[in-house]
Design a protein around this motif. Structure first.
Motif, PDB file in Angstrom:
ATOM      1  N   TYR A  29      21.956  38.125  37.401  1.00  0.00           N
ATOM      2  CA  TYR A  29      23.008  37.569  38.258  1.00  0.00           C
ATOM      3  C   TYR A  29      22.918  36.044  38.329  1.00  0.00           C
ATOM      4  O   TYR A  29      23.945  35.358  38.366  1.00  0.00           O
ATOM      5  CB  TYR A  29      22.959  38.176  39.655  1.00  0.00           C
ATOM      6  CG  TYR A  29      23.204  39.662  39.680  1.00  0.00           C
ATOM      7  CD1 TYR A  29      24.097  40.266  38.798  1.00  0.00           C
ATOM      8  CD2 TYR A  29      22.541  40.480  40.581  1.00  0.00           C
ATOM      9  CE1 TYR A  29      24.321  41.635  38.813  1.00  0.00           C
ATOM     10  CE2 TYR A  29      22.758  41.843  40.606  1.00  0.00           C
ATOM     11  CZ  TYR A  29      23.643  42.421  39.721  1.00  0.00           C
ATOM     12  OH  TYR A  29      23.862  43.772  39.750  1.00  0.00           O
ATOM     13  N   TYR A  33      25.847  33.610  37.202  1.00  0.00           N
ATOM     14  CA  TYR A  33      26.334  32.590  38.149  1.00  0.00           C
ATOM     15  C   TYR A  33      26.276  31.207  37.505  1.00  0.00           C
ATOM     16  O   TYR A  33      27.230  30.437  37.598  1.00  0.00           O
ATOM     17  CB  TYR A  33      25.501  32.636  39.425  1.00  0.00           C
ATOM     18  CG  TYR A  33      25.966  31.661  40.476  1.00  0.00           C
ATOM     19  CD1 TYR A  33      27.053  31.955  41.284  1.00  0.00           C
ATOM     20  CD2 TYR A  33      25.325  30.444  40.650  1.00  0.00           C
ATOM     21  CE1 TYR A  33      27.489  31.056  42.247  1.00  0.00           C
ATOM     22  CE2 TYR A  33      25.747  29.538  41.608  1.00  0.00           C
ATOM     23  CZ  TYR A  33      26.835  29.854  42.406  1.00  0.00           C
ATOM     24  OH  TYR A  33      27.264  28.950  43.350  1.00  0.00           O
ATOM     25  N   TYR A  38      31.464  34.410  37.682  1.00  0.00           N
ATOM     26  CA  TYR A  38      31.354  34.886  39.055  1.00  0.00           C
ATOM     27  C   TYR A  38      31.849  36.320  39.243  1.00  0.00           C
ATOM     28  O   TYR A  38      31.336  37.047  40.086  1.00  0.00           O
ATOM     29  CB  TYR A  38      32.108  33.960  40.008  1.00  0.00           C
ATOM     30  CG  TYR A  38      31.663  32.516  39.928  1.00  0.00           C
ATOM     31  CD1 TYR A  38      30.327  32.169  40.026  1.00  0.00           C
ATOM     32  CD2 TYR A  38      32.592  31.498  39.745  1.00  0.00           C
ATOM     33  CE1 TYR A  38      29.913  30.845  39.949  1.00  0.00           C
ATOM     34  CE2 TYR A  38      32.187  30.168  39.673  1.00  0.00           C
ATOM     35  CZ  TYR A  38      30.853  29.860  39.776  1.00  0.00           C
ATOM     36  OH  TYR A  38      30.447  28.564  39.702  1.00  0.00           O
ATOM     37  N   LEU A  46      26.821  36.955  45.219  1.00  0.00           N
ATOM     38  CA  LEU A  46      27.616  35.749  45.008  1.00  0.00           C
ATOM     39  C   LEU A  46      27.683  34.906  46.277  1.00  0.00           C
ATOM     40  O   LEU A  46      27.551  33.676  46.227  1.00  0.00           O
ATOM     41  CB  LEU A  46      29.022  36.128  44.542  1.00  0.00           C
ATOM     42  CG  LEU A  46      29.947  34.991  44.147  1.00  0.00           C
ATOM     43  CD1 LEU A  46      29.373  34.197  42.986  1.00  0.00           C
ATOM     44  CD2 LEU A  46      31.322  35.547  43.779  1.00  0.00           C
TER      45      LEU A  46
END
Length: 166
Positions: A29, A33, A38, A46
């Motif tokens: 993740y 990111y 996203y 997030l």
């Protein structure tokens, strides 16, 4: 994001535990990111990353507190129901009701609300390890200072005046 977390002293193992995901998933993740992908990052993860990016001078405790609140098991409807039940069973002069009013009508305490939420959970569960003790130490010391009416030093008064712009 990796650099920011490292600078805050937040270990990926620790953060992944608070997020209830595996460390490899957290790494994935973070990479997504950092690549601006996203839509492939789960919404709660997030929000944590954006929180870390948005605010400067965050402390480790603030990030952990925000993360814990984001990944809390309690549903918003459960929270509203608990508040409603509390309000129905208490008098109008109850200090918690007054605090709820202040929290609902001012933004001046927003910066510490997330910290208080996570510290409260740690204190309620009583599962203390070194990192959790560190997270609640300021709150425990503050409570002790308030309850014993510890006098403030001149430095503390000067600092408070500087912060509030007096």
């Amino acid at each position: 994001m990796k650099e920011k977390l490292r600078n805050l002293g937040i270990k990926t193992t620790e953060l992944s535990e608070f997020m209830r995901i595996s460390r490899p998933s957290l790494y994935k993740y973070i990479e997504l990111y950092e690549s601006n992908e996203y839509k492939l990052v789960p919404e709660k993860v997030l929000r944590v990353f954006k929180y870390v990016d948005k605010y400067k001078n965050l402390s480790k405790e603030q990030v952990i507190a925000f993360t814990i609140s984001e990944f809390s098991d309690t549903d918003v409807s459960d929270k509203k129901e608990a508040i409603r039940n509390y309000l129905l069973n208490k008098g109008a002069n109850d200090p918690k009701i007054n605090l709820m009013y202040v929290l609902a009508t001012t933004e001046s305490l927003d910066d510490i609300v997330q910290y208080l939420i996570s510290a409260g959970k740690i204190l309620d569960y009583g599962d203390y390890d070194e990192s959790k003790i560190y997270q609640v130490a300021r709150l425990v010391n503050l409570k002790s200072d308030i309850m014993t009416n510890k006098p403030l030093s001149e430095d503390e008064i000067t600092k408070a005046k500087t912060i509030i712009g007096d």
